[in-house]
Scaffold this motif. Structure first.
Motif, PDB file in Angstrom:
ATOM      1  N   ILE A  51      90.142 -93.168 -18.967  1.00  0.00           N
ATOM      2  CA  ILE A  51      89.668 -93.796 -17.735  1.00  0.00           C
ATOM      3  C   ILE A  51      88.306 -93.185 -17.393  1.00  0.00           C
ATOM      4  O   ILE A  51      88.160 -91.966 -17.378  1.00  0.00           O
ATOM      5  CB  ILE A  51      90.657 -93.545 -16.590  1.00  0.00           C
ATOM      6  CG1 ILE A  51      92.034 -94.124 -16.947  1.00  0.00           C
ATOM      7  CG2 ILE A  51      90.152 -94.151 -15.291  1.00  0.00           C
ATOM      8  CD1 ILE A  51      93.133 -93.716 -15.999  1.00  0.00           C
ATOM      9  N   ALA A  58     100.501 -93.139 -10.010  1.00  0.00           N
ATOM     10  CA  ALA A  58      99.116 -93.113 -10.473  1.00  0.00           C
ATOM     11  C   ALA A  58      99.012 -93.239 -11.982  1.00  0.00           C
ATOM     12  O   ALA A  58      97.943 -93.516 -12.485  1.00  0.00           O
ATOM     13  CB  ALA A  58      98.455 -91.810 -10.019  1.00  0.00           C
ATOM     14  N   GLY A  59     100.080 -93.016 -12.694  1.00  0.00           N
ATOM     15  CA  GLY A  59      99.957 -92.951 -14.146  1.00  0.00           C
ATOM     16  C   GLY A  59      99.993 -94.305 -14.807  1.00  0.00           C
ATOM     17  O   GLY A  59     100.864 -95.100 -14.575  1.00  0.00           O
ATOM     18  N   ALA A  60      99.002 -94.585 -15.657  1.00  0.00           N
ATOM     19  CA  ALA A  60      99.030 -95.788 -16.475  1.00  0.00           C
ATOM     20  C   ALA A  60      98.936 -95.414 -17.942  1.00  0.00           C
ATOM     21  O   ALA A  60      98.573 -96.215 -18.775  1.00  0.00           O
ATOM     22  CB  ALA A  60      97.888 -96.710 -16.090  1.00  0.00           C
ATOM     23  N   LYS A 113     101.275-101.367 -13.297  1.00  0.00           N
ATOM     24  CA  LYS A 113     100.717-100.010 -13.363  1.00  0.00           C
ATOM     25  C   LYS A 113      99.196-100.040 -13.271  1.00  0.00           C
ATOM     26  O   LYS A 113      98.583 -99.244 -12.557  1.00  0.00           O
ATOM     27  CB  LYS A 113     101.150 -99.327 -14.662  1.00  0.00           C
ATOM     28  CG  LYS A 113     102.597 -98.882 -14.687  1.00  0.00           C
ATOM     29  CD  LYS A 113     102.927 -98.183 -16.001  1.00  0.00           C
ATOM     30  CE  LYS A 113     104.362 -97.705 -16.037  1.00  0.00           C
ATOM     31  NZ  LYS A 113     104.696 -97.036 -17.323  1.00  0.00           N
ATOM     32  N   ALA A 114      98.600-100.969 -13.998  1.00  0.00           N
ATOM     33  CA  ALA A 114      97.138-101.080 -13.975  1.00  0.00           C
ATOM     34  C   ALA A 114      96.646-101.466 -12.582  1.00  0.00           C
ATOM     35  O   ALA A 114      95.660-100.924 -12.077  1.00  0.00           O
ATOM     36  CB  ALA A 114      96.680-102.098 -15.007  1.00  0.00           C
ATOM     37  N   MET A 144      94.429 -98.356  -5.812  1.00  0.00           N
ATOM     38  CA  MET A 144      94.316 -97.058  -5.131  1.00  0.00           C
ATOM     39  C   MET A 144      92.863 -96.589  -5.077  1.00  0.00           C
ATOM     40  O   MET A 144      92.429 -95.964  -4.110  1.00  0.00           O
ATOM     41  CB  MET A 144      95.178 -96.017  -5.859  1.00  0.00           C
ATOM     42  CG  MET A 144      96.673 -96.189  -5.648  1.00  0.00           C
ATOM     43  SD  MET A 144      97.623 -95.274  -6.889  1.00  0.00           S
ATOM     44  CE  MET A 144      97.051 -93.612  -6.548  1.00  0.00           C
ATOM     45  N   ILE A 145      92.111 -96.898  -6.124  1.00  0.00           N
ATOM     46  CA  ILE A 145      90.707 -96.458  -6.196  1.00  0.00           C
ATOM     47  C   ILE A 145      89.801 -97.348  -5.366  1.00  0.00           C
ATOM     48  O   ILE A 145      88.909 -96.868  -4.668  1.00  0.00           O
ATOM     49  CB  ILE A 145      90.231 -96.457  -7.666  1.00  0.00           C
ATOM     50  CG1 ILE A 145      91.023 -95.411  -8.478  1.00  0.00           C
ATOM     51  CG2 ILE A 145      88.731 -96.187  -7.771  1.00  0.00           C
ATOM     52  CD1 ILE A 145      90.782 -95.498  -9.981  1.00  0.00           C
ATOM     53  N   LYS A 183      92.153 -89.345 -17.316  1.00  0.00           N
ATOM     54  CA  LYS A 183      90.886 -89.681 -16.667  1.00  0.00           C
ATOM     55  C   LYS A 183      89.877 -88.591 -16.943  1.00  0.00           C
ATOM     56  O   LYS A 183      90.180 -87.395 -16.858  1.00  0.00           O
ATOM     57  CB  LYS A 183      91.081 -89.858 -15.160  1.00  0.00           C
ATOM     58  CG  LYS A 183      89.808 -90.291 -14.441  1.00  0.00           C
ATOM     59  CD  LYS A 183      90.109 -90.816 -13.057  1.00  0.00           C
ATOM     60  CE  LYS A 183      88.833 -91.327 -12.406  1.00  0.00           C
ATOM     61  NZ  LYS A 183      89.084 -92.010 -11.129  1.00  0.00           N
ATOM     62  N   ARG A 215      98.197-100.978  -9.662  1.00  0.00           N
ATOM     63  CA  ARG A 215      98.390 -99.875  -8.717  1.00  0.00           C
ATOM     64  C   ARG A 215      97.259 -98.852  -8.821  1.00  0.00           C
ATOM     65  O   ARG A 215      96.708 -98.399  -7.818  1.00  0.00           O
ATOM     66  CB  ARG A 215      99.734 -99.173  -8.984  1.00  0.00           C
ATOM     67  CG  ARG A 215     100.948 -99.975  -8.564  1.00  0.00           C
ATOM     68  CD  ARG A 215     102.210 -99.131  -8.710  1.00  0.00           C
ATOM     69  NE  ARG A 215     103.423 -99.936  -8.581  1.00  0.00           N
ATOM     70  CZ  ARG A 215     104.315-100.110  -9.529  1.00  0.00           C
ATOM     71  NH1 ARG A 215     104.155 -99.515 -10.696  1.00  0.00           N
ATOM     72  NH2 ARG A 215     105.381-100.858  -9.318  1.00  0.00           N
ATOM     73  N   ARG A 216      96.937 -98.485 -10.068  1.00  0.00           N
ATOM     74  CA  ARG A 216      95.896 -97.463 -10.267  1.00  0.00           C
ATOM     75  C   ARG A 216      94.541 -97.936  -9.725  1.00  0.00           C
ATOM     76  O   ARG A 216      93.854 -97.205  -9.005  1.00  0.00           O
ATOM     77  CB  ARG A 216      95.766 -97.135 -11.759  1.00  0.00           C
ATOM     78  CG  ARG A 216      94.686 -96.118 -12.069  1.00  0.00           C
ATOM     79  CD  ARG A 216      94.654 -95.796 -13.558  1.00  0.00           C
ATOM     80  NE  ARG A 216      94.356 -96.957 -14.367  1.00  0.00           N
ATOM     81  CZ  ARG A 216      93.111 -97.432 -14.559  1.00  0.00           C
ATOM     82  NH1 ARG A 216      92.086 -96.842 -13.986  1.00  0.00           N
ATOM     83  NH2 ARG A 216      92.909 -98.473 -15.331  1.00  0.00           N
ATOM     84  N   GLU A 266      84.927 -94.473 -11.155  1.00  0.00           N
ATOM     85  CA  GLU A 266      84.895 -94.968 -12.542  1.00  0.00           C
ATOM     86  C   GLU A 266      83.526 -95.519 -12.949  1.00  0.00           C
ATOM     87  O   GLU A 266      83.431 -96.515 -13.656  1.00  0.00           O
ATOM     88  CB  GLU A 266      85.985 -96.025 -12.749  1.00  0.00           C
ATOM     89  CG  GLU A 266      87.383 -95.462 -12.529  1.00  0.00           C
ATOM     90  CD  GLU A 266      88.475 -96.436 -12.919  1.00  0.00           C
ATOM     91  OE1 GLU A 266      88.183 -97.443 -13.577  1.00  0.00           O
ATOM     92  OE2 GLU A 266      89.645 -96.180 -12.556  1.00  0.00           O
TER      93      GLU A 266
END
Length: 353
Positions: free
Chosen positions: A242, A166-168, A22-23, A29-30, A172, A25-26, A233
């Protein structure tokens, strides 16, 4: 310990495989290079994220990293197990009952693109991203992916959109916007800005500290008012949140001579009545410092506009193309004429009765 892979992925030391995915993927994506204007920074960050996931998702690499840190992991040099433990247990256990690593281990990092393809292939129900979904008219796809043509791979590649994994578990912070005032000269030729920022970050011990950074913004020729440059970020860090994206929004400084209208440039010029009738050569200095001349050979009426092709602003998506320079001409009339001047005008212009 060197690099803190747990901090890079923003996970704790007890993170499960699912937490790591999950971490990853998020963050991927960024920070994927094909989704960022500053490709050099994004590529370095993307490789760092990929290496962190590679190490922490591999049980053997993670064990060595937890015991000996980045240096031990990459050098492959481990201290031998203590002899006292050898007498009591043939398996040689260290911290939290972790077995002593294989002395023949050699660190072999995985390719960042291979990791990306594997993870986002999994998030699309085991198939390669986008094999089964149809495209909509704007390039978005029903599976939450969008298509982007890249220069590196020579073909189309796909990245998760807003609907994909997108969810971890963390919310945000709202983006922070700042105006980036640019002169017309900068927007015409392009330039580089260095922006110094200070923000709160959480160190490896969980304490807040102030970090100063220099952000580089490459202003591209033809950018317009409202163009946004995003640094993902780069806002303040706080537990459970986030960090916000830091966004710079282009704004245009007023210019003493030129006014922008889309890709065109407007300039006002005043000539006398005599010049409007007999002709004149206008001399202008362009935004990049060139001197150009525009001859007026016809009779000019007040409000007349002359178009000079390819002397406007660059077109941002096609920098070799430029808009039009539009010269708006005003005619200055004399405040008074003497009787003899009026007589000569009537004689020359055929106004005698």
């Amino acid at each position: 310990m060197g690099v803190d892979y747990y901090n890079i992925l923003k996970v704790n030391r007890n993170a499960s495989d699912e937490d790591l995915k999950k971490a990853y993927r998020r963050l991927a994506m960024i920070w994927h290079p094909d989704k960022n204007a500053n490709k050099q920074e994004a590529e370095a960050k993307f490789k760092q994220i990929s290496e962190a996931y590679d190490v922490l998702s591999d049980p053997q690499k993670r064990q060595i990293y937890d015991l000996y840190g980045e240096e031990g992991l990459k050098s492959g040099q481990f201290p031998p197990p203590p002899r006292s433990s050898r007498a009591h247990n043939q398996s040689f256990y260290y911290n939290n009952h972790q077995q002593h690593p294989n002395p023949n281990f050699r660190f072999n990092p995985r390719n960042a693109d291979d990791i990306y393809a594997e993870i986002f292939g999994e998030s699309s129900n085991g198939s390669a991203a986008g094999n089964s979904a149809s495209s909509s008219s704007n390039g978005a796809r029903k599976d939450g992916y969008f298509r982007s043509t890249t220069m590196n791979g020579g073909g189309a590649r796909e990245f998760p959109g807003a609907g994909a994994g997108a969810g971890a578990g963390s919310r945000k912070a709202a983006p922070v916007e700042n105006a980036l005032m640019c002169s017309l000269e900068e927007l015409y030729a392009g330039s580089t800005r260095k922006m110094k920022i200070s923000r709160n970050v959480i160190d490896s011990h969980g304490k807040l500290r102030v970090l100063e950074e220099i952000l580089t913004i490459d202003i591209k020729p033809g950018w317009k008012k409202g163009t946004k440059i995003t640094f993902p970020e780069k806002g303040n860090e706080e537990p459970g949140v986030i960090p916000a994206d830091l966004i710079f929004v282009v704004d245009e400084k007023p210019h003493p001579i030129y006014t922008r209208d889309g890709n065109d440039l407007l300039v006002k010029q005043e000539i006398t009545l005599l010049e409007s009738l007999t002709g004149k050569t206008l001399e202008l200095t362009t935004l990049d410092g060139r001197n150009i001349t525009v001859p007026l050979t016809e009779i000019i009426k007040p409000g007349h506009e002359i178009a000079v092709p390819n002397e406007g602003m660059p077109v941002s998506k096609e920098p070799r193309k430029k808009g039009t320079l539009r010269i708006q001409i005003d005619v200055r009339y004399p405040k008074r004429l003497t009787d003899s001047q009026k007589y000569e005008l009537r004689r020359v212009l055929g106004g005698n009765s």
